[in-house]
Design a protein around this motif. Structure first.
Motif, PDB file in Angstrom:
ATOM      1  N   CYS A  97     -36.751  44.125  80.384  1.00 56.94           N
ATOM      2  CA  CYS A  97     -37.118  42.705  80.401  1.00 56.94           C
ATOM      3  C   CYS A  97     -37.210  42.187  78.973  1.00 56.94           C
ATOM      4  O   CYS A  97     -37.653  42.908  78.071  1.00 56.94           O
ATOM      5  N   GLY A  98     -36.815  40.964  78.765  1.00 64.70           N
ATOM      6  CA  GLY A  98     -36.899  40.357  77.441  1.00 64.70           C
ATOM      7  C   GLY A  98     -36.114  39.071  77.372  1.00 64.70           C
ATOM      8  O   GLY A  98     -35.819  38.432  78.389  1.00 64.70           O
ATOM      9  N   ASP A 114     -37.736  47.334  72.731  1.00 67.45           N
ATOM     10  CA  ASP A 114     -37.119  48.409  71.951  1.00 67.45           C
ATOM     11  C   ASP A 114     -36.114  47.930  70.917  1.00 67.45           C
ATOM     12  O   ASP A 114     -36.098  48.408  69.787  1.00 67.45           O
ATOM     13  N   ARG A 115     -35.248  46.988  71.309  1.00 63.33           N
ATOM     14  CA  ARG A 115     -34.141  46.607  70.425  1.00 63.33           C
ATOM     15  C   ARG A 115     -33.324  45.488  71.051  1.00 63.33           C
ATOM     16  O   ARG A 115     -33.605  45.045  72.146  1.00 63.33           O
ATOM     17  N   GLU A 116     -32.251  45.111  70.350  1.00 65.90           N
ATOM     18  CA  GLU A 116     -31.240  44.218  70.935  1.00 65.90           C
ATOM     19  C   GLU A 116     -30.256  45.103  71.689  1.00 65.90           C
ATOM     20  O   GLU A 116     -29.685  46.042  71.135  1.00 65.90           O
ATOM     21  N   TRP A 117     -30.022  44.785  72.957  1.00 66.75           N
ATOM     22  CA  TRP A 117     -29.042  45.482  73.782  1.00 66.75           C
ATOM     23  C   TRP A 117     -27.852  44.564  73.957  1.00 66.75           C
ATOM     24  O   TRP A 117     -27.997  43.442  74.438  1.00 66.75           O
ATOM     25  N   THR A 164     -25.351  53.564  71.064  1.00 67.43           N
ATOM     26  CA  THR A 164     -24.580  52.410  70.584  1.00 67.43           C
ATOM     27  C   THR A 164     -25.306  51.090  70.786  1.00 67.43           C
ATOM     28  O   THR A 164     -24.855  50.061  70.297  1.00 67.43           O
ATOM     29  N   GLY A 165     -26.417  51.100  71.512  1.00 63.05           N
ATOM     30  CA  GLY A 165     -27.159  49.862  71.764  1.00 63.05           C
ATOM     31  C   GLY A 165     -26.440  48.918  72.707  1.00 63.05           C
ATOM     32  O   GLY A 165     -26.622  47.720  72.636  1.00 63.05           O
ATOM     33  N   ARG A 189     -41.730  40.505  67.851  1.00 63.52           N
ATOM     34  CA  ARG A 189     -40.776  40.743  66.758  1.00 63.52           C
ATOM     35  C   ARG A 189     -39.583  39.797  66.817  1.00 63.52           C
ATOM     36  O   ARG A 189     -38.862  39.634  65.834  1.00 63.52           O
ATOM     37  N   TRP A 190     -39.333  39.182  67.970  1.00 63.41           N
ATOM     38  CA  TRP A 190     -38.194  38.272  68.137  1.00 63.41           C
ATOM     39  C   TRP A 190     -38.619  36.796  68.081  1.00 63.41           C
ATOM     40  O   TRP A 190     -37.826  35.913  68.384  1.00 63.41           O
ATOM     41  N   ALA A 191     -39.851  36.543  67.651  1.00 59.64           N
ATOM     42  CA  ALA A 191     -40.392  35.168  67.662  1.00 59.64           C
ATOM     43  C   ALA A 191     -39.550  34.215  66.809  1.00 59.64           C
ATOM     44  O   ALA A 191     -39.431  33.031  67.136  1.00 59.64           O
TER      45      ALA A 191
END
Length: 195
Positions: A97-98, A114-117, A164-165, A189-191
């Protein structure tokens, strides 16, 4: 007395020939020779071997040194490349979710804790299977570019490749209220990307 001088002359000639053989045998271009036997004074026989493959000098009892060719350099082993990481793709689906972002055509990502997927990059990776786009209500989607390009909050079941994300398969996609992502501390962190 003449016999004695004559014998000394023969010994000198033989020793001279023996020294010539050693000199000739030490030439690195000369192939190995067969064993050579020379006569020193009567009753004393000396044997010297030809060149050996190990490049070791051998000393005979006949008064000379039999040498061999210098050892040939061994080919050096080629340096091996470092092992490359093997891309591991999860075989099971997991819920992530994100922020669901589609800023421009063909570019789609999910930003979670966790990261950008990466779901798709124009001219690059794209999820190969058909998948349902989140059904965002007007108040669940923020338009940031011409047309309807922008972002929203979503959950989806995905098969991801952590090496590889990238996301390789998607199913069961659900749009959520933007406030859910805004209030999730794991997404702070993505604000800056999703104000």
């Amino acid at each position: 007395m003449v016999k004695h001088i004559y014998r000394l002359g023969i010994v000198a000639v033989l020793l001279g020939l023996s020294a010539c053989e050693v000199t000739i045998g030490s030439d690195p271009q000369t192939p190995p020779t067969e064993d050579v036997t020379t006569q020193d004074p009567p009753g004393n026989t000396a044997t010297r071997s030809g060149a050996s493959d190990e490049g070791v000098a051998e000393i005979g009892t006949g008064g000379g040194i039999a040498t061999s060719r210098p050892p040939q350099p061994q080919p050096q082993a080629q340096p091996q490349s470092p092992p490359q990481p093997i891309a591991q793709t999860s075989t099971s689906f997991e819920t992530r979710c994100g922020w669901f972002s589609n800023p421009t055509p063909g570019n789609i990502s999910l930003y979670d804790a966790d990261r950008e997927w990466i779901i798709g990059v124009q001219g690059g990776h794209q999820v190969a299977t058909d998948w349902d786009w989140p059904n965002f209500a007007p108040d669940q989607w923020v338009v940031t570019n011409v047309g309807s390009y922008g972002y929203g909050c979503a959950c989806m079941d995905v098969q991801a490749n952590p090496a590889t994300g990238t996301i390789n398969d998607i199913r069961n996609v659900r749009a959520q209220a933007i406030a859910i992502c805004q209030q999730d501390p794991a997404l702070n962190r993505w604000a800056n990307l999703f104000p």
